[in-house]
Design an enzyme around this catalytic site. Structure first.
Site, PDB file in Angstrom:
ATOM      1  N   SER A 164       0.841  -1.191   0.000  1.00  0.00           N
ATOM      2  CA  SER A 164       0.000   0.000   0.000  1.00  0.00           C
ATOM      3  C   SER A 164       0.885   1.252   0.000  1.00  0.00           C
ATOM      4  O   SER A 164       1.792   1.365  -0.825  1.00  0.00           O
ATOM      5  CB  SER A 164      -0.929  -0.058   1.220  1.00  0.00           C
ATOM      6  OG  SER A 164      -1.920   0.914   1.138  1.00  0.00           O
ATOM      7  N   ARG A 172     -11.820   6.090  10.160  1.00  0.00           N
ATOM      8  CA  ARG A 172     -11.359   4.704  10.183  1.00  0.00           C
ATOM      9  C   ARG A 172     -12.410   3.766   9.592  1.00  0.00           C
ATOM     10  O   ARG A 172     -12.087   2.828   8.869  1.00  0.00           O
ATOM     11  CB  ARG A 172     -11.038   4.301  11.625  1.00  0.00           C
ATOM     12  CG  ARG A 172     -10.520   2.888  11.773  1.00  0.00           C
ATOM     13  CD  ARG A 172      -9.242   2.684  10.998  1.00  0.00           C
ATOM     14  NE  ARG A 172      -8.589   1.433  11.369  1.00  0.00           N
ATOM     15  CZ  ARG A 172      -7.486   0.997  10.805  1.00  0.00           C
ATOM     16  NH1 ARG A 172      -6.895   1.701   9.863  1.00  0.00           N
ATOM     17  NH2 ARG A 172      -6.941  -0.139  11.183  1.00  0.00           N
ATOM     18  N   ASP A 206      -8.824  -6.212  -4.766  1.00  0.00           N
ATOM     19  CA  ASP A 206      -8.407  -4.931  -4.197  1.00  0.00           C
ATOM     20  C   ASP A 206      -8.943  -3.812  -5.089  1.00  0.00           C
ATOM     21  O   ASP A 206      -8.504  -3.651  -6.221  1.00  0.00           O
ATOM     22  CB  ASP A 206      -6.875  -4.889  -4.133  1.00  0.00           C
ATOM     23  CG  ASP A 206      -6.347  -3.609  -3.489  1.00  0.00           C
ATOM     24  OD1 ASP A 206      -7.144  -2.700  -3.206  1.00  0.00           O
ATOM     25  OD2 ASP A 206      -5.124  -3.541  -3.275  1.00  0.00           O
ATOM     26  N   HIS A 241      -8.158  -4.980  -0.356  1.00  0.00           N
ATOM     27  CA  HIS A 241      -6.841  -4.369  -0.162  1.00  0.00           C
ATOM     28  C   HIS A 241      -6.090  -5.001   1.019  1.00  0.00           C
ATOM     29  O   HIS A 241      -4.870  -5.159   0.981  1.00  0.00           O
ATOM     30  CB  HIS A 241      -7.036  -2.869   0.074  1.00  0.00           C
ATOM     31  CG  HIS A 241      -5.772  -2.091   0.158  1.00  0.00           C
ATOM     32  ND1 HIS A 241      -4.850  -2.064  -0.872  1.00  0.00           N
ATOM     33  CD2 HIS A 241      -5.241  -1.325   1.146  1.00  0.00           C
ATOM     34  CE1 HIS A 241      -3.821  -1.289  -0.510  1.00  0.00           C
ATOM     35  NE2 HIS A 241      -4.040  -0.837   0.700  1.00  0.00           N
ATOM     36  N   ASP A 242      -6.830  -5.372   2.046  1.00  0.00           N
ATOM     37  CA  ASP A 242      -6.223  -5.968   3.241  1.00  0.00           C
ATOM     38  C   ASP A 242      -5.495  -7.277   2.955  1.00  0.00           C
ATOM     39  O   ASP A 242      -4.727  -7.744   3.801  1.00  0.00           O
ATOM     40  CB  ASP A 242      -7.317  -6.250   4.290  1.00  0.00           C
ATOM     41  CG  ASP A 242      -7.404  -5.140   5.319  1.00  0.00           C
ATOM     42  OD1 ASP A 242      -6.583  -4.211   5.248  1.00  0.00           O
ATOM     43  OD2 ASP A 242      -8.287  -5.215   6.196  1.00  0.00           O
TER      44      ASP A 242
END
Lengths: 377, 200
Positions: free
Chosen positions: A157, A227, A322, A355-356
């Site tokens: 990232s 968040r 992602d 994405h994680d």
């Protein structure tokens, strides 16, 4: 708490702090007269100092990438899946350095640090830092540690963006760059998401124009919403559906605005965890570093030109689900590397985690990462 | 080093030293590794099979994970000296379009494919009345990845229709042997066809 340290863990680690007193000129035109960087190392530096690997962290992580600080730790460092004995970044072979970037809130100089000129925390007066600034500060840390050239600079990232910037800015100081789930610059949509996150923080009544420390408060609602929003972009639609579906917390609709769906409960929980460990001013800075990242800007907006002088071999990895930094974004880097006939490999990992995924122990990801790293000498 | 498969050895001989190649469906990277180690050739392999990609990485081969059916759009025109495709043409959704792409991206193309005009294939259909299953095409009709099998004549007709100039042709058996008879009756006796071609 781990009952015992797993055999493939680096074990108990502790950070070090390096103070720098030579001023660091920043892209924004200001300078930091002095600053500290907190970092951890894993593995042993060999005698010719050629086996060092630099880990660059993403938006909300820090220097604690692997191992445990104590037996009381619930979880290991954020990239323990990839760093340790026998893991892709094998600490039996490499000397791994992981630091908290400038502007961070985990021990390196940032908004919560006391400004020596005022005796008060920097707060919103902390200068805006860029990926290029970070890379310069990381190079200074390498100088102090006596490392002329890294075997590899690695990140996912925003960390992958630093690895790319390293290859461009210090071509002689790394032999490999591993750029995971990254992009050569943010899309309009990415910037838009970041701005919503910033607005959530800055419009929180407890923000006090960034001087919330002096009011003994934090803009917790804003930071929490930022968040929660971030989390949505880290997960894929499928992953969220798989994890929560439309499951109701109490098994029935209550016709009110309390938490009803499990996904709401999860996001709020993630948000609450975050406000206890992360600083809102740092969050603002990190999102700005993302927005400003654009290495091609120094080369007529031509990424191929930007990569013309790199000397490192690269591994580019993306994940199919992602959508924050999609495989297409990694392919922009691939194209620019190929335009210059650079040595690189590109892996597109089939993964539903979004994405994680770059943080997770996905077998094919681990296998390809390990296979590439085995040839990093 | 183990001896190189006959078809790969022929391809290697066709490729000039110190050039850039793109190997479509590069498998374990055997050809690229051989060319790199013996002829100073550099380039990339494209592959979709995950196990083969891991082997490529172990072999320190530049590999790009991609689906050839998605085309070569990531590559600019004329960016390679040779585009090689070994025993993959028959598994491509639109071989005609991919061949065009090969000659857009590279100066010359090299393909190899199992010859469906081989006498064994003809016998399987003519006398057995069933789809051929042997050697290079040892799959049942329902599970074969080979969806576009062709003969030497078919391939040469496609080249003619597309204005592609064939520079070299070889045929070998699946044991990768070559013989004089095969040179006389390639479409009947050649099991594996190898072509080097360019734009007219």
């Amino acid at each position: 708490m781990p009952d015992s340290i797993p055999t493939d863990s680096i074990g108990i680690v502790s950070p070090s702090v390096q103070k720098f007193t030579t001023p660091l000129a920043l892209d924004c035109g200001r300078e930091l007269k002095e600053y500290e960087l907190i970092y951890e190392t894993y593995g042993e530096l060999n005698t010719d100092k050629s086996n060092a690997v630099l880990i660059c962290h993403a938006l909300s992580s820090d220097h604690h990438a692997a191992g445990y600080h104590s037996m009381e730790d619930k979880k290991p460092g954020w990239w323990d899946n990839c760093i340790g004995p026998g893991k892709p970044i094998d600490t039996n072979r490499f000397f791994v350095i992981s630091l908290n970037n400038l502007g961070g809130c985990s021990g390196s100089t940032g908004p919560i640090t006391i400004n020596p000129d005022t005796g008060k925390p920097y707060g919103p007066d902390f200068p805006i830092v860029t990926v290029k600034d970070w890379v310069r500060s990381q190079a200074r840390l390498a100088d102090v540690l006596g490392i002329d050239q890294f075997a590899a600079v690695i990140g996912g990232s925003l960390g992958g963006m630093q690895a790319l910037q390293w290859a461009i800015d210090f071509p002689d100081r790394l032999r490999h760059s591993v750029i995971i789930a990254a992009a050569p610059l943010l899309s309009t949509q990415n910037i838009a998401f970041n701005d919503v996150a910033r607005q959530a923080i800055m419009t929180d009544p407890e923000f006090h124009a960034g001087h919330y420390y002096e009011h003994n408060t934090i803009p917790k609602h804003g930071l929490m919403i930022a968040r929660m929003l971030g989390h949505i972009t880290y997960l894929s639609d499928d992953a969220m559906r798989g994890k929560f579906g439309r499951e109701l917390r109490e098994g029935k609709l209550n016709y009110n605005f309390d938490i009803e769906f499990q996904v709401e409960s999860y996001l709020r929980y993630q948000g609450e965890l975050f406000i206890n460990r992360f600083d809102a001013n740092t969050y603002l800075l990190m999102t700005k570093a993302l927005d400003y990242f654009d290495p091609a800007a120094d080369y007529d907006d031509d990424l191929s030109k930007a990569l013309a002088n790199i000397k490192s071999k690269s591994l580019i990895i993306s994940f199919t689900s992602d959508w924050r930094f999609s495989p297409e974004r990694s392919l922009e880097i691939v194209k620019a590397l190929h335009d210059n006939d650079k040595d690189f490999s590109y892996i597109e990992v089939e993964a539903e985690q979004g994405h994680d995924a770059f943080l997770m122990k996905i077998p094919y990801y681990m296998d390809t990462f390990s296979a590439y790293m085995a040839n990093v000498k | 080093m183990t001896e190189l498969r006959r078809d790969l050895a022929i391809i290697s001989d066709w490729i000039k030293p110190n050039c850039r190649i793109l190997d479509l469906g590069c498998g374990n990277g055997t050809l690229l590794k051989h060319l790199r180690d013996t002829r100073g050739v550099n380039g990339y392999g494209l592959e979709i099979d995950t196990d083969k990609i891991i082997t490529c990485l172990n072999n320190n081969i530049n590999v790009i994970q991609t689906d050839l059916d998605a085309g070569l759009s990531v590559f600019d025109s004329d960016s390679f000296d040779y585009i090689v495709m070994s025993q993959t043409l028959q598994a491509i959704y639109r071989p005609d379009l991919l061949i065009e792409e090969m000659l857009r991206v590279g100066r010359e193309g090299i393909v190899t494919f199992p010859n469906f005009g081989h006498w064994k294939a003809r016998l399987h259909i003519a006398l057995g009345g069933h789809m051929p299953v042997y050697g290079a095409i040892s799959y049942e009709w329902y599970n074969t990845p080979n969806i576009h099998l062709c003969t030497l004549s078919d391939f040469e007709k496609l080249c003619k229709d597309k204005g592609i100039k064939i520079l070299q042709r070889e045929v070998v058996t699946t044991e990768h042997k070559s013989s004089i008879a095969m040179r006389v009756l390639p479409n009947l006796l050649g099991e594996l066809a190898l072509y080097r071609f360019t734009k007219k």
